[in-house]
Design a protein around this motif. Structure first.
Motif, PDB file in Angstrom:
ATOM      1  N   GLY A 376      -7.447  30.269 126.602  1.00 44.72           N
ATOM      2  CA  GLY A 376      -6.725  31.420 126.084  1.00 44.72           C
ATOM      3  C   GLY A 376      -7.635  32.449 125.443  1.00 44.72           C
ATOM      4  N   HIS A 377      -8.891  32.515 125.887  1.00 47.38           N
ATOM      5  CA  HIS A 377      -9.834  33.430 125.258  1.00 47.38           C
ATOM      6  C   HIS A 377      -9.448  34.891 125.480  1.00 47.38           C
ATOM      7  CE1 HIS A 377     -13.348  32.816 122.868  1.00 47.38           C
ATOM      8  NE2 HIS A 377     -13.986  33.823 123.428  1.00 47.38           N
ATOM      9  N   VAL A 378      -8.626  35.139 126.476  1.00 48.85           N
ATOM     10  CA  VAL A 378      -8.149  36.503 126.712  1.00 48.85           C
ATOM     11  C   VAL A 378      -7.325  37.017 125.531  1.00 48.85           C
ATOM     12  CG1 VAL A 378      -5.978  35.823 127.817  1.00 48.85           C
ATOM     13  CG2 VAL A 378      -7.086  37.958 128.479  1.00 48.85           C
ATOM     14  N   LEU A 379      -6.833  36.117 124.692  1.00 51.59           N
ATOM     15  CA  LEU A 379      -6.069  36.532 123.518  1.00 51.59           C
ATOM     16  C   LEU A 379      -6.884  37.488 122.643  1.00 51.59           C
ATOM     17  CD1 LEU A 379      -3.857  36.375 121.351  1.00 51.59           C
ATOM     18  CD2 LEU A 379      -4.855  34.211 120.602  1.00 51.59           C
ATOM     19  N   ALA A 430      -7.860  23.117 125.134  1.00 51.84           N
ATOM     20  CA  ALA A 430      -7.704  24.128 126.185  1.00 51.84           C
ATOM     21  C   ALA A 430      -6.241  24.548 126.312  1.00 51.84           C
ATOM     22  CB  ALA A 430      -8.225  23.589 127.516  1.00 51.84           C
ATOM     23  N   MET A 431      -5.322  23.590 126.231  1.00 53.86           N
ATOM     24  CA  MET A 431      -3.910  23.900 126.381  1.00 53.86           C
ATOM     25  C   MET A 431      -3.357  24.685 125.193  1.00 53.86           C
ATOM     26  SD  MET A 431      -2.691  22.830 129.278  1.00 53.86           S
ATOM     27  CE  MET A 431      -4.235  23.289 130.059  1.00 53.86           C
ATOM     28  N   ILE A 432      -3.795  24.360 123.976  1.00 52.20           N
ATOM     29  CA  ILE A 432      -3.234  25.060 122.820  1.00 52.20           C
ATOM     30  C   ILE A 432      -3.749  26.492 122.755  1.00 52.20           C
ATOM     31  CG2 ILE A 432      -4.984  24.429 121.085  1.00 52.20           C
ATOM     32  CD1 ILE A 432      -2.657  23.987 119.128  1.00 52.20           C
ATOM     33  N   THR A 433      -4.983  26.739 123.163  1.00 51.51           N
ATOM     34  CA  THR A 433      -5.460  28.128 123.208  1.00 51.51           C
ATOM     35  C   THR A 433      -4.720  28.919 124.279  1.00 51.51           C
ATOM     36  OG1 THR A 433      -7.279  27.474 124.702  1.00 51.51           O
ATOM     37  CG2 THR A 433      -7.758  27.543 122.344  1.00 51.51           C
ATOM     38  N   LEU A 434      -4.411  28.267 125.393  1.00 50.18           N
ATOM     39  CA  LEU A 434      -3.617  28.919 126.428  1.00 50.18           C
ATOM     40  C   LEU A 434      -2.225  29.247 125.901  1.00 50.18           C
ATOM     41  CD1 LEU A 434      -3.244  29.834 129.378  1.00 50.18           C
ATOM     42  CD2 LEU A 434      -2.586  27.476 129.926  1.00 50.18           C
ATOM     43  N   ALA A 435      -1.646  28.333 125.121  1.00 53.38           N
ATOM     44  CA  ALA A 435      -0.302  28.568 124.565  1.00 53.38           C
ATOM     45  C   ALA A 435      -0.308  29.750 123.612  1.00 53.38           C
ATOM     46  CB  ALA A 435       0.185  27.311 123.847  1.00 53.38           C
ATOM     47  N   PHE A 436      -1.318  29.860 122.756  1.00 56.63           N
ATOM     48  CA  PHE A 436      -1.401  30.999 121.838  1.00 56.63           C
ATOM     49  C   PHE A 436      -1.537  32.315 122.611  1.00 56.63           C
ATOM     50  CE2 PHE A 436      -2.505  28.061 118.289  1.00 56.63           C
ATOM     51  CZ  PHE A 436      -1.647  28.592 117.329  1.00 56.63           C
ATOM     52  N   ALA A 437      -2.357  32.304 123.650  1.00 54.76           N
ATOM     53  CA  ALA A 437      -2.541  33.519 124.440  1.00 54.76           C
ATOM     54  C   ALA A 437      -1.242  33.929 125.115  1.00 54.76           C
ATOM     55  CB  ALA A 437      -3.635  33.305 125.485  1.00 54.76           C
TER      56      ALA A 437
END
Length: 674
Positions: A376-379, A430-437
């Motif tokens: 979710g680094h795109v966040l 990896a999944m939790i950063t994707l969820a935030f994004a």
């Protein structure tokens, strides 16, 4: 009153059936994902494209007159299952024993290939739903009418899911698969070809996805974005239920389907937000999911993360000289406009490479040096863009202060996300950063609806209302505020630096400065600790380092650099930001660039960005519409054969040349006997 309650009860039951229908499709998709992960430790991002391929094949079978819905429901999943087995043997099998990151990277490359392949065969226009024949009729139950197809989906999905569970739990095939998931070597020592079983498991997961695709094609039109639209909900399902848990996939799928429909029915402005909040909450409180650890899965520690550090053939002095030469070339690049090339080459291509290079550099700090895979680094990239634009629009129209605001906002959110997320690791991180994004991306789209809901209440309290912050899909702009840069010096009547060129030099200076600051951090003791954490966090902890604190700090610095990249992109985009800045596929692209160049080097990801964008530009300039598919093929080949990236190629060539020169010469002489 009684009649009203009856109507409300019937309406609730109607929405519940809708939720169960959609949830059953999620079950079919998530069950395949969970089985593949539970058995093979593979996070398959291409699973949604397998569903889309099944839907397209189902439509093709029915429209071409080959068969009806029932034939498509059998043939299309079988065809996709065969393709899935081939993919496992040719691409995924060589990666067993490596870090699970490489499975994510490989399957993301497969996504690019599948998307373009589908568009090449079926075009970009949506296709009509499959004619389901008699199932399209309606049936009256408990006083209200519903299509027979909805009940069919619930019943058929239950039968398929139940059959899959029985196969895994009650057959010899399931016994071997479960044993292999716990100890692959032990199964091999028993004389069983476990690799063949893994191929069958992947093919079966593909079958379930394609089956769900055909079922979904009976409800809605089939379009190119179909796979991408379902893969995120599918990951929400498997995370809620527990990665690798078959029971969790079933319960999670039905739960997500019902919650989505009920929220859309009662509080539509929260649609798309609740499920991400639910996913984040479960990951924070119970990272292993509602059903705990998978029923038959022991993942072990995974393989080594292959970085490019130390794989070069140049000395430090040589690298510094080359770096200085690159900076010098960037400095004189505008002088060639109109002589050697057009302004597009400098103001678009080189600027794109610099901004994406900075974004990839930011990711390398956490992925290449700390071993944290941030999907979710795109966040932070998107938040940097929005904060930069909003600051210039509503506060001070200064590019310098606006960029600083973008950096600060991205850093603050990175601290919050890092504080919450660092407590989990591996795939769960990896999944939790994707969820935030995805939560922020959904919020950007829903912001106009939220303003309409809450501004009247805020106004009634005598408080200032919330101004437009995102404008939903249209995005928000400040009118190209990068022109607020002062023009360059003049000599007589000739401007030595125009506004655009000065902006170009600002980007060069900021990107080069960011690289130098990052290099200083990595060369300091702080960077040494990060690399120690990447190699073995437990060992670093035993040495007395607070590994959680170091990872959070690295995450904040990484978020700040990503925010700067997003702010620069917004200024290049005529001072506009849109939800496209928060598209999760951008996270995948920057991961591709990082690995393509060589992670763990800082300069490697920037080289990867240059290679990725240059190849894209080359393909587009030659009229190749399926450029993403070509890039996907190149990336898959790199993951398989050059996992340390472009910067490691000279070392590989040198090693091959040295090995050949050191080989003893062949004796071609023959002994002649009398």
């Amino acid at each position: 009153m009684v009649a009203l309650q009856a109507v409300s009860g019937a309406a609730f039951l109607d929405q519940l059936i809708n939720g169960l229908t959609i949830g059953m499709v999620y079950v079919l998709l998530a069950a395949g994902l969970s089985i593949i992960f539970g058995v093979m430790d593979v996070i398959n991002f291409a699973h949604g494209e397998l569903l889309a391929l099944g839907a397209y094949l189902g439509v093709a079978i029915t429209t071409a007159g080959i068969g009806n819905f029932w034939i498509a429901l059998l043939v299309a999943p079988l065809a996709v299952a065969v393709l899935g087995g081939a993919l496992e043997r040719l691409t995924i099998r060589p990666l067993y024993g490596r870090d699970p990151l490489y499975h994510i990277l490989l399957t993301f490359g497969l996504v690019l290939i599948f998307v373009d392949a589908i568009e090449l065969v079926w075009g970009t226009q949506p296709l009509r739903p499959i004619d389901t024949g008699v199932l399209s009729g309606t049936i009256s139950i408990l006083g209200f009418q519903k299509t027979l197809y909805s009940y069919f989906v619930i019943l058929m999905g239950s039968v398929v899911a139940g059959g899959a569970w029985l196969m895994l739990e009650r057959t010899r095939f399931g016994l071997v698969v479960r044993a292999g998931s716990m100890d692959r070597d032990m199964v091999r020592h028993l004389g069983i070809d476990i690799d063949r079983y893994y191929t069958l498991v992947f093919a079966f997961g593909a079958f379930l996805a394609a089956f769900g695709g055909v079922v979904l094609a009976g409800r809605q039109s089939v379009g190119p974005g179909m796979g991408g639209s379902v893969i995120i909900p599918a990951f929400i399902v498997v995370v809620l239920g527990g990665l690798g848990s078959f029971r969790g996939a079933v319960v999670g799928g039905l739960l997500v389907g019902v919650v989505q429909v009920l929220v859309q029915w009662q509080v539509p402005f929260l649609e798309g937000l609740v499920v991400f909040l639910l996913m984040i909450g479960v990951l924070l409180v119970r990272p292993q999911g509602l059903f705990g650890s998978p029923e038959w899965h022991d993942p072990g520690e995974g393989g080594e993360l292959l970085t490019a550090a130390g794989s070069g053939v140049l000395s430090g002095r040589q690298r510094r000289l080359i770096g200085g030469g690159v900076v010098a070339l960037l400095a004189i690049a505008p002088l060639g406009i109109g002589v050697l090339y057009g302004s597009y080459a400098v103001n678009t291509i080189i600027v794109d490479i610099l901004i994406w290079g900075l974004f990839a550099l930011s990711l390398d700090l956490v992925m290449g040096y700390t071993g944290l895979v941030s999907l979710g680094h795109v966040l932070f990239y998107g938040l940097g863009a929005y904060a930069t634009v909003l600051f210039a629009l509503y506060l001070v129209p200064s590019i310098w202060l606006a960029l600083l605001a973008g950096i600060l906002v991205a850093s603050l959110i990175a601290w919050v996300v890092g504080y919450l997320s660092i407590r989990v690791s591996g795939v769960y991180f990896a999944m939790i950063t994707l969820a935030f994004a995805e939560l922020f991306a959904s919020l950007a789209l829903k912001m106009p609806s939220l303003r309409r809901q809450f501004n009247p209440a805020i106004s009634s309290l005598g408080l200032p209302t919330v101004p437009p912050l995102t404008n939903g899909e249209d995005g928000i702009g400040s009118g190209g505020f990068y022109y607020l840069l002062d023009s360059g010096p003049e000599f007589g009547d000739v401007a030595l630096l125009g506004e655009i060129h000065l902006y170009y030099y600002v980007i060069v200076a900021l990107v080069v400065g960011s690289y130098l600051v990052s290099r200083r951090l990595i060369d300091a003791p702080f960077g040494s600790v990060l690399q120690a954490i990447r190699e073995s966090e437990q060992r670093a902890s035993f040495l007395g380092y607070d590994t959680t604190m170091y990872k959070r700090r690295a995450f904040v610095v990484s978020g700040a650099l990503a925010g700067l990249a997003g702010g620069l992109r917004a200024t290049q985009n005529l001072g506009r930001a849109s939800p496209g800045f928060l598209d999760w596929l951008l996270s995948g692209e920057v991961i591709v660039m990082t690995l393509l160049g060589g992670m763990g080097t800082l300069y490697g990801p920037m080289v990867g960005a240059a290679g990725y964008l240059s190849l894209e530009e080359l393909l587009l300039s030659n009229g190749i519409e399926q450029w993403q598919g070509v890039l996907g093929i190149v990336f898959v080949l790199f993951v398989l054969f050059v996992p340390r990236g472009i910067v490691s190629i000279p070392a590989l060539v040198q090693a091959r040349t040295t090995a050949q020169s050191d080989a003893p010469p062949e004796d071609d002489s023959t002994e002649v006997k009398d």
